[in-house]
Design a protein around this motif. Structure first.
Motif, PDB file in Angstrom:
ATOM      1  N   ILE A 271      56.662  16.711  98.549  1.00  0.00           N
ATOM      2  CA  ILE A 271      55.201  16.843  98.570  1.00  0.00           C
ATOM      3  C   ILE A 271      54.860  18.305  98.816  1.00  0.00           C
ATOM      4  N   TRP A 275      49.147  20.510  98.411  1.00  0.00           N
ATOM      5  CA  TRP A 275      48.477  19.258  98.084  1.00  0.00           C
ATOM      6  C   TRP A 275      47.798  18.625  99.301  1.00  0.00           C
ATOM      7  N   TYR A 276      47.947  19.261 100.462  1.00  0.00           N
ATOM      8  CA  TYR A 276      47.314  18.747 101.675  1.00  0.00           C
ATOM      9  C   TYR A 276      46.985  19.895 102.609  1.00  0.00           C
ATOM     10  N   PHE A 295      45.456  14.726 102.749  1.00  0.00           N
ATOM     11  CA  PHE A 295      45.666  15.015 101.331  1.00  0.00           C
ATOM     12  C   PHE A 295      44.374  15.464 100.658  1.00  0.00           C
ATOM     13  N   GLU A 297      44.832  16.191  97.211  1.00  0.00           N
ATOM     14  CA  GLU A 297      45.160  15.788  95.853  1.00  0.00           C
ATOM     15  C   GLU A 297      45.918  14.466  95.915  1.00  0.00           C
ATOM     16  N   VAL A 299      48.712  11.710  95.385  1.00  0.00           N
ATOM     17  CA  VAL A 299      50.165  11.813  95.250  1.00  0.00           C
ATOM     18  C   VAL A 299      50.777  10.418  95.334  1.00  0.00           C
ATOM     19  N   PHE A 314      49.028   8.203  98.086  1.00  0.00           N
ATOM     20  CA  PHE A 314      48.027   8.841  98.942  1.00  0.00           C
ATOM     21  C   PHE A 314      46.879   9.328  98.073  1.00  0.00           C
ATOM     22  N   THR A 319      45.460  10.400 105.358  1.00  0.00           N
ATOM     23  CA  THR A 319      46.227  11.233 106.280  1.00  0.00           C
ATOM     24  C   THR A 319      47.588  10.609 106.567  1.00  0.00           C
TER      25      THR A 319
END
Length: 364
Positions: A271, A275-276, A295, A297, A299, A314, A319
């Motif tokens: 990840i 992205w978070y 997050f 974005e 995923v 997600f 979270t």
């Protein structure tokens, strides 16, 4: 489900770690699979436990970040603390040594002492105590248990370097002290003192280890149940003094503070950190300081669990908790130990006052 404003979503990026499944309204859907290092570090059972934790609690178990790549971050942290720059960290390293004579007073004067270290890490907090016991001819042995082979190797290297003439006294066992392995470590190969007396065992949980678990009381009860009446539990931990509280205890802080090893679990899942966002805060209901990933974005992570594949998804706004620490004041710490079947015998503050040493024995 809580979501971030669309303006915080990102798009039109290329990532090596995963493929873009779709682009809906400018939001990329990322599909990833854990790195090969992930499957080298974790057994199939542990992979299943991680997937269950992500699905059921939205949490990556922090205790599993000590394996594989996470252990390298502990190796990099093997630098003595400067007491002038970091008094709190220095207290974690020195409290057991500073109060060694008080700890010995809890054991019969004729009894040798065996140290049982639960989750030894770098062993830095216990090395001074080992030296103190060796100088007084009181150490009959040192035994450590950890789920991480890499951490045990780091501990072994440090013990050999620090005590080259006593390597035969050190035994390091791979296992999970929160399960049946603890009884094996506390009962295997009973050792006798020079006069035939059974040793007193100092069971060490340094650095607030049990307070990183979702259920610290369960861990403490388990340890207490495995101890004999003459064993002494030694805890070092940070407590809430009510002063010098960090700002994130009143308002969640975005972007830190956090330690790199707290994100290693998500790294192993491939990840991407872009992205978070990280959030550090305080859960007043559970009295816990936490670090979590929120997050921005979407995923999806696909896991190989045995012959099956399992997925965890997600969405923006979701979270995942990556670290927790039960942050009690001194009264609450003592009360919890009592409720777990332990009697507090010693409670000492470090120079910084935020770090304490607690010695406790099974209640009679």
């Amino acid at each position: 489900m809580t979501r971030l404003e669309p303006g915080l979503w990102r798009s039109r990026r290329t990532y090596v770690a995963g493929d873009v499944l779709s682009d809906v309204m400018g939001v990329q859907q990322h599909a990833v699979s854990p790195h090969e290092n992930f499957y080298r570090a974790y057994s199939a059972t542990q992979v299943g436990a991680i997937v269950d934790s992500l699905n059921d609690r939205a949490e990556f178990p922090y205790e599993l970040t000590y394996l594989g790549d996470g252990s390298e971050m502990w190796r990099e942290s093997e630098v003595p603390s400067n007491p002038e720059l970091a008094p709190m960290l220095s207290d974690f390293d020195t409290l057991l040594t500073c109060h060694a004579e008080q700890l010995l007073a809890l054991a019969p004067s004729s009894s040798p002492v065996q140290i049982v270290d639960l989750g030894p890490g770098t062993t830095r907090p216990v090395r001074g105590l080992i030296r103190h016991l060796l100088d007084r001819s009181r150490l009959t042995g040192y035994r450590a248990i950890d789920i991480s082979a890499e951490i045990l190797e780091l501990a072994r290297e440090n013990l050999r370097a620090g005590f080259p003439a006593h390597v035969e006294r050190f035994e390091l066992c791979r296992g999970d002290f929160t399960g049946p392995d603890l009884a094996r470590v506390l009962t295997a190969k009973p050792m006798l003192g020079h006069d035939g007396a059974d040793p007193v065992r100092f069971v060490v949980l340094a650095g607030g280890t049990p307070y990183n678990f979702a259920e610290p009381a369960q861990v403490l009860r388990h340890v207490c149940h495995a101890m004999s009446d003459h064993d002494v539990l030694l805890l070092t931990l940070r407590i809430d003094t009510g002063v010098d509280r960090p700002p994130f205890m009143d308002q969640v802080s975005v972007g830190g503070p956090y330690k790199p090893q707290q994100l290693v679990g998500l790294d192993l899942l491939a990840i991407d950190r872009s992205w978070y966002v990280t959030e550090t805060g305080f859960d007043r209901v559970r009295s816990e300081v936490f670090v979590r990933a929120r997050f921005i974005e979407p995923v999806t992570v696909t896991f190989d669990v045995g012959d099956d594949q399992r997925r965890v998804s997600f969405e923006p706004g979701d979270t995942v908790l990556v670290w927790r620490y039960l942050y009690h004041d001194s009264a609450a710490v003592a009360d919890q130990l009592t409720r777990c079947g332990l009697q507090v015998r010693l409670f000492e503050h470090g120079q910084d006052r935020q770090v304490v040493l607690v010695a406790a024995t099974p209640a009679q």
